[in-house]
Design a protein around this motif. Sequence first.
Motif, short mmCIF file in Angstrom:
data_model
loop_
_atom_site.label_atom_id
_atom_site.label_comp_id
_atom_site.label_asym_id
_atom_site.label_seq_id
_atom_site.Cartn_x
_atom_site.Cartn_y
_atom_site.Cartn_z
N ASP A 273 -8.52 1.86 1.81
CA ASP A 273 -8.67 2.62 0.57
C ASP A 273 -7.77 1.94 -0.44
OD1 ASP A 273 -10.43 4.94 1.08
OD2 ASP A 273 -8.94 5.42 2.60
N ALA A 274 -8.36 1.44 -1.49
CA ALA A 274 -7.58 0.69 -2.48
C ALA A 274 -8.26 0.76 -3.83
CB ALA A 274 -7.45 -0.77 -2.03
N THR A 275 -7.56 0.29 -4.83
CA THR A 275 -8.17 0.08 -6.14
C THR A 275 -8.09 -1.42 -6.43
OG1 THR A 275 -6.10 0.52 -7.30
CG2 THR A 275 -7.63 2.37 -7.03
N PHE A 276 -9.00 -1.88 -7.25
CA PHE A 276 -8.98 -3.28 -7.64
C PHE A 276 -9.44 -3.37 -9.08
CE2 PHE A 276 -13.12 -2.41 -5.85
CZ PHE A 276 -14.00 -3.02 -6.72
N GLU A 277 -9.15 -4.50 -9.67
CA GLU A 277 -9.46 -4.73 -11.08
C GLU A 277 -10.56 -5.78 -11.19
OE1 GLU A 277 -8.46 -3.46 -14.92
OE2 GLU A 277 -7.33 -2.92 -13.13
N VAL A 278 -11.61 -5.48 -11.94
CA VAL A 278 -12.64 -6.45 -12.27
C VAL A 278 -12.30 -7.03 -13.63
CG1 VAL A 278 -15.08 -6.77 -12.86
CG2 VAL A 278 -14.46 -5.31 -10.93
N GLU A 279 -12.23 -8.36 -13.69
CA GLU A 279 -11.96 -9.03 -14.96
C GLU A 279 -13.28 -9.52 -15.55
OE1 GLU A 279 -8.86 -11.97 -14.87
OE2 GLU A 279 -7.88 -10.93 -13.22
N ALA A 280 -13.44 -9.35 -16.85
CA ALA A 280 -14.67 -9.77 -17.53
C ALA A 280 -14.88 -11.26 -17.38
CB ALA A 280 -14.60 -9.40 -19.01
N ASN A 281 -16.14 -11.65 -17.15
CA ASN A 281 -16.55 -13.06 -17.05
C ASN A 281 -15.77 -13.83 -15.99
OD1 ASN A 281 -18.36 -12.74 -19.26
ND2 ASN A 281 -16.60 -12.81 -20.60
N SER A 282 -15.45 -13.15 -14.89
CA SER A 282 -14.62 -13.78 -13.86
C SER A 282 -15.10 -13.35 -12.48
CB SER A 282 -13.16 -13.35 -14.08
OG SER A 282 -12.34 -13.85 -13.06
N CYS A 283 -14.73 -14.12 -11.47
CA CYS A 283 -14.98 -13.75 -10.08
C CYS A 283 -13.66 -13.88 -9.33
CB CYS A 283 -16.04 -14.64 -9.45
SG CYS A 283 -16.39 -14.21 -7.72
#
Length: 123
Positions: free
Chosen positions: A107-117
Amino acid sequence: MKTNLRLLSRLFLMIMLTALTSCEKDDEVTPKEDTGEIMFYTVLGTTGGGVIVKVDGRTIGTLTKYYTSGGADCARNDNDGGELVYTGTAGRHSLNATSMNGVYTWDATFEVEANSCSTFKLY
């Protein structure tokens, strides 16, 4: 007879207009600038058949293979069950993952960055 001819000509006109409007070029779909990707993978071989991965409460798939050395690479996704790619809006998201044998949970949170993988290792 004239009534039938008028009716047929109107019907023909309606069909032609419908056909012409349905042949218009759709707007091209361009990726949204506020989306990015996260590639999930695991190095655990003792999951009892795989790891079910959920993002924001929705199942995105099951990892059925694991990495014995190294790690996943966004540029090298071979879709063989060793990686799951989530594409979502930029910002914070929640992860819930469970091994098939119930031994491991994440169980975690993560960050999606725009235009990135980015990669996310489950271990």
